[in-house]
Design an enzyme around this catalytic site. Sequence first.
Site, PDB file in Angstrom:
ATOM      1  N   ASP A  13       0.817  -1.215   0.000  1.00  0.00           N
ATOM      2  CA  ASP A  13       0.000   0.000   0.000  1.00  0.00           C
ATOM      3  C   ASP A  13       0.851   1.266   0.000  1.00  0.00           C
ATOM      4  O   ASP A  13       0.415   2.317   0.477  1.00  0.00           O
ATOM      5  CB  ASP A  13      -0.957   0.034   1.202  1.00  0.00           C
ATOM      6  CG  ASP A  13      -1.795  -1.221   1.334  1.00  0.00           C
ATOM      7  OD1 ASP A  13      -2.410  -1.610   0.323  1.00  0.00           O
ATOM      8  OD2 ASP A  13      -1.824  -1.815   2.418  1.00  0.00           O
ATOM      9  N   LYS A  16       2.476   2.067  -5.184  1.00  0.00           N
ATOM     10  CA  LYS A  16       3.164   1.521  -6.358  1.00  0.00           C
ATOM     11  C   LYS A  16       2.435   1.855  -7.652  1.00  0.00           C
ATOM     12  O   LYS A  16       3.064   2.034  -8.691  1.00  0.00           O
ATOM     13  CB  LYS A  16       3.317   0.003  -6.208  1.00  0.00           C
ATOM     14  CG  LYS A  16       4.234  -0.413  -5.065  1.00  0.00           C
ATOM     15  CD  LYS A  16       4.364  -1.915  -4.953  1.00  0.00           C
ATOM     16  CE  LYS A  16       3.095  -2.582  -4.481  1.00  0.00           C
ATOM     17  NZ  LYS A  16       2.711  -2.223  -3.117  1.00  0.00           N
ATOM     18  N   LYS A  18       0.840   4.555  -8.515  1.00  0.00           N
ATOM     19  CA  LYS A  18       1.223   5.894  -8.960  1.00  0.00           C
ATOM     20  C   LYS A  18       2.598   5.872  -9.616  1.00  0.00           C
ATOM     21  O   LYS A  18       2.807   6.440 -10.691  1.00  0.00           O
ATOM     22  CB  LYS A  18       1.227   6.857  -7.769  1.00  0.00           C
ATOM     23  CG  LYS A  18       1.769   8.257  -8.069  1.00  0.00           C
ATOM     24  CD  LYS A  18       1.846   9.072  -6.786  1.00  0.00           C
ATOM     25  CE  LYS A  18       2.541  10.399  -6.994  1.00  0.00           C
ATOM     26  NZ  LYS A  18       1.741  11.344  -7.760  1.00  0.00           N
ATOM     27  N   GLY A  40      -4.072  -4.352  -4.448  1.00  0.00           N
ATOM     28  CA  GLY A  40      -4.721  -3.362  -5.303  1.00  0.00           C
ATOM     29  C   GLY A  40      -3.859  -2.134  -5.470  1.00  0.00           C
ATOM     30  O   GLY A  40      -3.069  -1.782  -4.599  1.00  0.00           O
ATOM     31  N   HIS A  41      -3.990  -1.494  -6.618  1.00  0.00           N
ATOM     32  CA  HIS A  41      -3.321  -0.226  -6.872  1.00  0.00           C
ATOM     33  C   HIS A  41      -4.394   0.816  -7.183  1.00  0.00           C
ATOM     34  O   HIS A  41      -5.341   0.540  -7.920  1.00  0.00           O
ATOM     35  CB  HIS A  41      -2.394  -0.313  -8.092  1.00  0.00           C
ATOM     36  CG  HIS A  41      -1.270  -1.283  -7.924  1.00  0.00           C
ATOM     37  ND1 HIS A  41      -0.569  -1.426  -6.754  1.00  0.00           N
ATOM     38  CD2 HIS A  41      -0.714  -2.151  -8.804  1.00  0.00           C
ATOM     39  CE1 HIS A  41       0.378  -2.332  -6.925  1.00  0.00           C
ATOM     40  NE2 HIS A  41       0.299  -2.799  -8.153  1.00  0.00           N
ATOM     41  N   THR A  42      -4.234   1.999  -6.648  1.00  0.00           N
ATOM     42  CA  THR A  42      -5.084   3.115  -7.027  1.00  0.00           C
ATOM     43  C   THR A  42      -4.268   4.063  -7.890  1.00  0.00           C
ATOM     44  O   THR A  42      -3.191   4.503  -7.488  1.00  0.00           O
ATOM     45  CB  THR A  42      -5.613   3.868  -5.797  1.00  0.00           C
ATOM     46  OG1 THR A  42      -6.413   2.981  -5.015  1.00  0.00           O
ATOM     47  CG2 THR A  42      -6.480   5.042  -6.219  1.00  0.00           C
ATOM     48  N   THR A 128      -7.232 -12.052   3.093  1.00  0.00           N
ATOM     49  CA  THR A 128      -8.382 -11.397   2.464  1.00  0.00           C
ATOM     50  C   THR A 128      -9.497 -12.376   2.140  1.00  0.00           C
ATOM     51  O   THR A 128     -10.580 -11.955   1.745  1.00  0.00           O
ATOM     52  CB  THR A 128      -7.949 -10.704   1.160  1.00  0.00           C
ATOM     53  OG1 THR A 128      -7.413 -11.684   0.264  1.00  0.00           O
ATOM     54  CG2 THR A 128      -6.902  -9.633   1.435  1.00  0.00           C
ATOM     55  N   GLN A 223       1.776  -6.109  -3.000  1.00  0.00           N
ATOM     56  CA  GLN A 223       2.099  -6.173  -1.571  1.00  0.00           C
ATOM     57  C   GLN A 223       3.437  -5.461  -1.296  1.00  0.00           C
ATOM     58  O   GLN A 223       3.728  -4.468  -1.926  1.00  0.00           O
ATOM     59  CB  GLN A 223       2.106  -7.615  -1.051  1.00  0.00           C
ATOM     60  CG  GLN A 223       0.743  -8.245  -0.953  1.00  0.00           C
ATOM     61  CD  GLN A 223       0.405  -9.102  -2.153  1.00  0.00           C
ATOM     62  OE1 GLN A 223       1.256  -9.551  -2.901  1.00  0.00           O
ATOM     63  NE2 GLN A 223      -0.869  -9.349  -2.350  1.00  0.00           N
ATOM     64  N   THR A 299      -8.419  -3.109  -2.177  1.00  0.00           N
ATOM     65  CA  THR A 299      -9.071  -4.396  -2.440  1.00  0.00           C
ATOM     66  C   THR A 299     -10.011  -4.797  -1.320  1.00  0.00           C
ATOM     67  O   THR A 299     -11.124  -5.273  -1.553  1.00  0.00           O
ATOM     68  CB  THR A 299      -8.000  -5.485  -2.649  1.00  0.00           C
ATOM     69  OG1 THR A 299      -7.247  -5.160  -3.819  1.00  0.00           O
ATOM     70  CG2 THR A 299      -8.644  -6.844  -2.840  1.00  0.00           C
ATOM     71  N   GLY A 301     -11.080  -2.869   1.488  1.00  0.00           N
ATOM     72  CA  GLY A 301     -11.929  -1.880   2.148  1.00  0.00           C
ATOM     73  C   GLY A 301     -11.645  -1.762   3.633  1.00  0.00           C
ATOM     74  O   GLY A 301     -12.344  -1.053   4.355  1.00  0.00           O
ATOM     75  N   LYS A 330       3.459  10.144  -0.630  1.00  0.00           N
ATOM     76  CA  LYS A 330       2.572  10.729   0.379  1.00  0.00           C
ATOM     77  C   LYS A 330       3.268  11.665   1.373  1.00  0.00           C
ATOM     78  O   LYS A 330       2.878  11.759   2.535  1.00  0.00           O
ATOM     79  CB  LYS A 330       1.808   9.627   1.127  1.00  0.00           C
ATOM     80  CG  LYS A 330       0.786   8.910   0.252  1.00  0.00           C
ATOM     81  CD  LYS A 330      -0.224   8.153   1.072  1.00  0.00           C
ATOM     82  CE  LYS A 330      -1.364   7.648   0.199  1.00  0.00           C
ATOM     83  NZ  LYS A 330      -2.428   6.982   0.972  1.00  0.00           N
ATOM     84  N   LEU A 331       4.290  12.362   0.898  1.00  0.00           N
ATOM     85  CA  LEU A 331       4.926  13.362   1.760  1.00  0.00           C
ATOM     86  C   LEU A 331       3.931  14.444   2.162  1.00  0.00           C
ATOM     87  O   LEU A 331       4.000  14.975   3.273  1.00  0.00           O
ATOM     88  CB  LEU A 331       6.126  13.980   1.036  1.00  0.00           C
ATOM     89  CG  LEU A 331       6.937  15.008   1.828  1.00  0.00           C
ATOM     90  CD1 LEU A 331       7.600  14.352   3.041  1.00  0.00           C
ATOM     91  CD2 LEU A 331       7.979  15.669   0.935  1.00  0.00           C
ATOM     92  N   ASP A 332       2.992  14.739   1.273  1.00  0.00           N
ATOM     93  CA  ASP A 332       2.003  15.793   1.543  1.00  0.00           C
ATOM     94  C   ASP A 332       1.124  15.484   2.745  1.00  0.00           C
ATOM     95  O   ASP A 332       0.617  16.406   3.406  1.00  0.00           O
ATOM     96  CB  ASP A 332       1.118  16.008   0.315  1.00  0.00           C
ATOM     97  CG  ASP A 332       0.484  14.705  -0.174  1.00  0.00           C
ATOM     98  OD1 ASP A 332       1.231  13.774  -0.524  1.00  0.00           O
ATOM     99  OD2 ASP A 332      -0.763  14.619  -0.199  1.00  0.00           O
TER     100      ASP A 332
END
Length: 427
Positions: A13, A16, A18, A40-42, A128, A223, A299, A301, A330-332
């Site tokens: 998570d 990857k 992005k 899962g990848h977003t 899962t 993963q 994946t 939730g 995610k430094l922001d």
Amino acid sequence: MPALVLLGAQWGDEGKGKATDILGDRVDYVVRYQGGNNAGHTVVIGDQKYALHLLPSGILSPNVVPVIGNGVVIDPSVLLQEIRGLNERGIDTSKLKISTNAHLITPYHRTIDKVSERFLGNSKIGTTGRGIGPAYADKINRIGIRVQDLFDPSILRQKIEAALRDKNQVLIKVFNRKGIEVEDVLNEYLGYAELLKPYVADTVLLLDQALKAGKNVLLEGSQGTLLDVDHGTYPFVTSSNPTAGGASTGSGIGPTKITRVIGIVKAYTTRVGSGPFPTELFDEDGERLRTIGGEIGVTTGRARRCGWYDAPIARYAVRVNGLTDFFLTKLDVLTGWEQIPVCVAYEIDGERVEELPSSQSDFHHAKPIYEYLPGWSEDISKARKLEDLPANARAYVKFLEEISGAPMSAIGVGPGRTETIVVRDLI
């Protein structure tokens, strides 16, 4: 041309999707080399968000050939649903290639996964329930079903009958469940054959020819390092090898052809499921990280467990993967903290330990030793060069680089494709 590996340096998570998507326009092939639809990848492109589970992130780049390698376990129903979903949104999936040697997840794998996890009670692993572990177990036991078996009804029947002969005994006599009918599984999976046939290929040969032709190949893991079945926090791990060694076995590309290994590392730490997590937070800071970072599994939730950056974990990822670069994501999310703790070592039984302990028992008892860095309040999402970051944000990145063992070659400052600072070219 050499191949590149891109993998998670923590518990997964890390972002990857992005990273792979950013590189997608500059590579010719993106290969998923292990795992199943338990990951899962977003990927965010403009105002569109795509949640991918089995398909490589390169599927969203029109000039890329996306490949599902032999090391992946595939649930055909999930894969076909994912393909249909992208087609309905105007994404061309016709270039997808699926290895003939990839193994298939079946209904009996999913059933056994779920009942076994419930049977463990408080000792549950945090699976899962999607059948990934049982499918890999059948692969190792040499009773698995491969993609190529879909096209030989006689072989497919034999394999299903052999598998259910034992598994139905377990379901009925151990778990008090109804047995699974051979004909039901056979008919369902024969129905997938024609739907998947256009995508099936000898991907090992395909990728070898691509490299010889001077193409760029990106190997994408799912993963993360600490979920690796050999090198992770066993038994709270996945059933495959997300580490760099798994990229070779799961794709058929020899290790001498891989010259760069990029580890994706979050500016803090998260994990899903059970297992040790030294920097985990149970206070307002943990909830704040979860909320701002949108830390909900793509994946599953499930809400992710959140904690501060763990340098011993990062150094371990460098060691077992041979990382050449980090991509910090995610430094922001850390914007707004007055000070930011970073775990630089552990205390175990009163002693300071600099590296990840080899003993699982020791890791369970590890307490983080923190150093505190000043935070920043400025919006960094528009930063495109290192110099655009506030001084304290730059100092944080530099500190992480110094104690983690590899250069921070790219920095994510937002979820969008363009919200990235590239310090060193990744290709």
